[in-house]
Design an enzyme around this catalytic site. Structure first.
Site, PDB file in Angstrom:
ATOM      1  CE  LYS A 175     -35.512  22.533  87.863  1.00  0.00           C
ATOM      2  NZ  LYS A 175     -35.929  22.207  86.542  1.00  0.00           N
ATOM      3  CG  HIS A 179     -35.617  24.706  92.328  1.00  0.00           C
ATOM      4  ND1 HIS A 179     -36.393  25.036  91.227  1.00  0.00           N
ATOM      5  CD2 HIS A 179     -34.832  25.793  92.551  1.00  0.00           C
ATOM      6  CE1 HIS A 179     -36.084  26.251  90.823  1.00  0.00           C
ATOM      7  NE2 HIS A 179     -35.138  26.730  91.607  1.00  0.00           N
ATOM      8  CG  ASN A 180     -39.187  22.962  89.336  1.00  0.00           C
ATOM      9  OD1 ASN A 180     -38.077  23.399  89.596  1.00  0.00           O
ATOM     10  ND2 ASN A 180     -39.558  22.663  88.110  1.00  0.00           N
ATOM     11  CB  SER A 210     -33.007  25.382  88.243  1.00  0.00           C
ATOM     12  OG  SER A 210     -33.955  26.430  88.328  1.00  0.00           O
TER      13      SER A 210
HETATM   14  P1  NBP Z   1     -37.362  21.869  73.529  1.00  0.00           P
HETATM   15  O1  NBP Z   1     -38.798  21.595  73.365  1.00  0.00           O
HETATM   16  O2  NBP Z   1     -36.824  23.204  73.171  1.00  0.00           O
HETATM   17  O3  NBP Z   1     -36.538  20.778  72.683  1.00  0.00           O
HETATM   18  C1  NBP Z   1     -36.844  19.428  72.796  1.00  0.00           C
HETATM   19  C2  NBP Z   1     -35.703  18.593  72.240  1.00  0.00           C
HETATM   20  O4  NBP Z   1     -36.044  17.220  72.397  1.00  0.00           O
HETATM   21  C3  NBP Z   1     -35.471  18.820  70.748  1.00  0.00           C
HETATM   22  O5  NBP Z   1     -34.088  18.781  70.520  1.00  0.00           O
HETATM   23  C4  NBP Z   1     -36.161  17.592  70.127  1.00  0.00           C
HETATM   24  O6  NBP Z   1     -35.640  17.211  68.902  1.00  0.00           O
HETATM   25  C5  NBP Z   1     -35.843  16.550  71.152  1.00  0.00           C
HETATM   26  N1  NBP Z   1     -36.666  15.337  71.076  1.00  0.00           N
HETATM   27  C6  NBP Z   1     -37.953  15.140  71.339  1.00  0.00           C
HETATM   28 BR1  NBP Z   1     -39.124  16.445  71.817  1.00  0.00          BR
HETATM   29  N2  NBP Z   1     -38.345  13.877  71.181  1.00  0.00           N
HETATM   30  C7  NBP Z   1     -37.251  13.237  70.810  1.00  0.00           C
HETATM   31  C8  NBP Z   1     -37.000  11.880  70.498  1.00  0.00           C
HETATM   32  N3  NBP Z   1     -37.954  10.953  70.583  1.00  0.00           N
HETATM   33  N4  NBP Z   1     -35.759  11.533  70.116  1.00  0.00           N
HETATM   34  C9  NBP Z   1     -34.775  12.466  70.028  1.00  0.00           C
HETATM   35  N5  NBP Z   1     -34.950  13.765  70.323  1.00  0.00           N
HETATM   36  C10 NBP Z   1     -36.184  14.142  70.720  1.00  0.00           C
HETATM   37  O7  NBP Z   1     -36.982  21.454  75.007  1.00  0.00           O
HETATM   38  P2  NBP Z   1     -36.152  22.252  76.125  1.00  0.00           P
HETATM   39  O8  NBP Z   1     -36.959  23.377  76.635  1.00  0.00           O
HETATM   40  O9  NBP Z   1     -34.774  22.478  75.651  1.00  0.00           O
HETATM   41  O10 NBP Z   1     -36.121  21.144  77.287  1.00  0.00           O
HETATM   42  C11 NBP Z   1     -35.285  19.989  77.230  1.00  0.00           C
HETATM   43  C12 NBP Z   1     -35.376  19.318  78.585  1.00  0.00           C
HETATM   44  O11 NBP Z   1     -34.902  20.230  79.580  1.00  0.00           O
HETATM   45  C13 NBP Z   1     -36.789  18.935  79.004  1.00  0.00           C
HETATM   46  O12 NBP Z   1     -36.760  17.742  79.742  1.00  0.00           O
HETATM   47  C14 NBP Z   1     -37.216  20.081  79.882  1.00  0.00           C
HETATM   48  O13 NBP Z   1     -38.217  19.710  80.798  1.00  0.00           O
HETATM   49  C15 NBP Z   1     -35.912  20.409  80.578  1.00  0.00           C
HETATM   50  N6  NBP Z   1     -35.807  21.779  81.093  1.00  0.00           N
HETATM   51  C16 NBP Z   1     -36.299  22.831  80.421  1.00  0.00           C
HETATM   52  C17 NBP Z   1     -36.192  24.120  80.942  1.00  0.00           C
HETATM   53  C18 NBP Z   1     -36.708  25.313  80.198  1.00  0.00           C
HETATM   54  O14 NBP Z   1     -36.735  26.408  80.818  1.00  0.00           O
HETATM   55  N7  NBP Z   1     -37.088  25.205  78.938  1.00  0.00           N
HETATM   56  C19 NBP Z   1     -35.541  24.298  82.179  1.00  0.00           C
HETATM   57  C20 NBP Z   1     -35.003  23.202  82.827  1.00  0.00           C
HETATM   58  C21 NBP Z   1     -35.140  21.944  82.287  1.00  0.00           C
HETATM   59  P3  NBP Z   1     -36.242  17.786  67.507  1.00  0.00           P
HETATM   60  O15 NBP Z   1     -35.569  19.097  67.273  1.00  0.00           O
HETATM   61  O16 NBP Z   1     -35.834  16.751  66.516  1.00  0.00           O
HETATM   62  O17 NBP Z   1     -37.720  17.884  67.673  1.00  0.00           O
END
Ligand code: NBP
Length: 480
Positions: free
Chosen positions: A184, A187-188, A130
């Protein structure tokens, strides 16, 4: 490629790339990989100077770069993408290696993946992370599941990159298999409740006390100097104090009021229903977002009669704001209590040895619900790990006792004026339900027996009973 990297991160989106930078800034050598190579190159170009990165174009090269036991962190979209990446990586791993899923997976998926990989000798460590983009870079709160054995190896690294409070890391092993993602999720859920309670408090200060958004920001800042101190309260004050640059109006007045959600609140409520956890404040906060987005229903019902406006004098408004502080605080205690109950229920259901004090400890910084109040929650569970609920602890019980009159008066004022307060009301109803000597659910049991012969227990005799309602004398039979 040489086995030089301490850890590897695949998925260099918003979260992955900042976590990679955080590890590198802490002196770790980090192998980095992304499905689309441009992201890997961009990370190296922009931030390569921050530490030791080993970029990899292929998954094979990425895995080969890792020291053993290999530690692969997956930071991709939850669901099918996570399964796809696991399927790609696992054939390249050996027994004893570890996969850390830092995405927002549903805890049941994590349980399934952990069980499947355990059979192959691979540790699957579902970790709730988080704090968003900033937290990932400067120190998130990390809720770690999986085996104790894996935490022994991984824990120190994750603790290093986590947020700290007085030197203590906001990272802990909260139980086996899916416990990290479960905690987590809760938490949400609490985050939804906290946000909705603050939104209702804003609405009341505006529509009952007659304050402007800028004045409400000041009230919130004053609240923040006391026991309600929290990141979300600060955020709310910032938003309320902001003026829209296009119109010169308060920003809050130009924002559409349909609230979105990504689904973790819904998961929390669904899980609460499955476990029988009465998480009503969290549920009402989640439903409040759904209701806000129901355009056609809202248009159809708009303008129906409601409460009566009762203008308050300045002094009365100040008194109302003071009462509201009690209502908000008492409701927050109930919402957090419901969250901890959910964690206790899941720990019992799935056999997790969750340290309830540690959950409060790791939420004190790095995450969205960070709040001064969590120190006290931690102390309550540290003093008695088997505490049934926060209100069985004297200092919380004393505060809730002192809140009785203002809490109830706040809700009376809301109801009289027709201001919707679903989360505040649910919190008070939950309190009144749990403190009651007798509940009207005795009638529900009678109704169930009447039309469905579902039987009932008696207060004076052991066993289960059925009344033959169709017979004129209504005789009672003991069933068991
Ligand atoms: P982003 O949307 O910024 O990035 C997604 C990533 O997943 C990219 O690297 C993308 O690769 C990759 N990806 C996908 Br989509 N499909 C794929 C596949 N089939 N094979 C390989 N790579 C794949 O996501 P993020 O915000 O960094 O979130 C990542 C995780 O963390 C999610 O589960 C999210 O729920 C969680 N999270 C996010 C936050 C937040 O505040 N953003 C907080 C806590 C947890 P590409 O570049 O090739 O498309």
């Amino acid at each position: 490629m040489k086995e030089t990297a301490h850890i590897g991160i695949t998925g260099l989106g918003v979260m992955g790339r900042n976590l990679a930078r955080n590890f590198a800034r802490h002196g770790y050598t980090v192998a980095v990989h992304n499905r689309t190579g441009t992201r890997t190159r961009a990370l190296l170009e922009e931030f390569g100077h921050e530490g030791a990165f080993v970029p990899a174009r292929t998954v094979e090269g990425f895995v080969q770069a890792l020291q053993r036991p290999r530690k692969v962190m997956i930071m991709v979209q939850a669901g099918a993408a996570t399964d796809a990446v696991i399927d790609e990586v696992v054939p390249l791993l050996d027994p004893g290696d570890m996969i850390i899923d830092g995405g927002n997976a549903h805890f049941t998926d994590t349980r399934r993946r952990e069980a499947a990989l355990r059979e192959r000798g691979i540790h699957f460590v579902g970790s709730g992370i988080s704090g968003g983009e900033e937290g990932a870079l400067h120190g998130p709160s990390i809720m770690v599941g999986g085996s104790t054995e894996a935490y022994t190896v991984l824990g120190p690294m994750l603790e290093d990159i986590s947020a700290k409070v007085d030197g203590e890391p906001c990272c802990a092993h909260v139980g086996s298999d899916g416990a990290g993602h479960y905690v987590k999720m809760v938490h949400n859920g609490i985050e939804y409740a906290d946000m909705q309670l603050l939104a209702e408090a804003y609405d009341l200060l505006r529509r009952v006390a007659g304050y402007t958004p800028a004045e409400i920001a000041e009230v919130f800042r004053t609240f923040g100097k006391g026991r309600l101190n929290s990141y979300l309260l600060e955020v709310s004050a910032e938003v309320l104090a902001h003026t829209d640059p296009h119109t010169g109006s308060p920003f809050i007045d130009v924002v559409a009021d349909a609230a979105g959600q990504k689904g973790t609140g819904r998961w929390t409520v669904q899980t609460a229903l499955e476990l029988g956890s009465p998480s009503t404040t969290i549920a009402q906060a989640t439903f409040a977002r759904s209701a806000s987005s129901r355009d056609s229903l809202r248009s159809a019902y708009q303008g129906l009669p409601g409460g009566t406006p009762v203008p308050l004098s300045r002094t009365e408004a100040e008194r109302f704001a003071a009462s509201l502080e009690y209502a908000l605080y008492a409701s927050k205690v109930m919402a957090y209590d419901q969250g901890w109950t959910m964690i206790q229920d899941a720990a019992a259901e799935y056999g997790w040895r969750t340290d309830l004090a540690a959950v409060a400890r790791i939420w004190r910084a790095g995450c969205i619900i960070r709040a001064g109040f969590l120190d006290r929650v931690r102390a309550a569970y540290a003093a008695n790990p088997y505490t049934t609920g926060l209100l069985s602890e004297t200092s919380f019980a004393t505060e809730i006792a002192a809140a009785q009159v203002p809490w109830r008066e706040t809700l009376v004022a809301a109801t009289r004026r027709g201001v919707p307060v679903p989360a505040l009301s649910a919190a008070l109803a939950a309190y009144d339900t749990l403190r009651a000597d007798r509940l009207p659910t005795a009638l529900v049991q009678g109704q169930r027996d009447y039309f469905g012969a579902h039987t009932y227990s008696r207060t004076d005799l052991p066993g289960s009973f059925h009344t033959h309602w169709a017979l004129p004398e209504r005789p009672e039979t003991q069933i068991a």
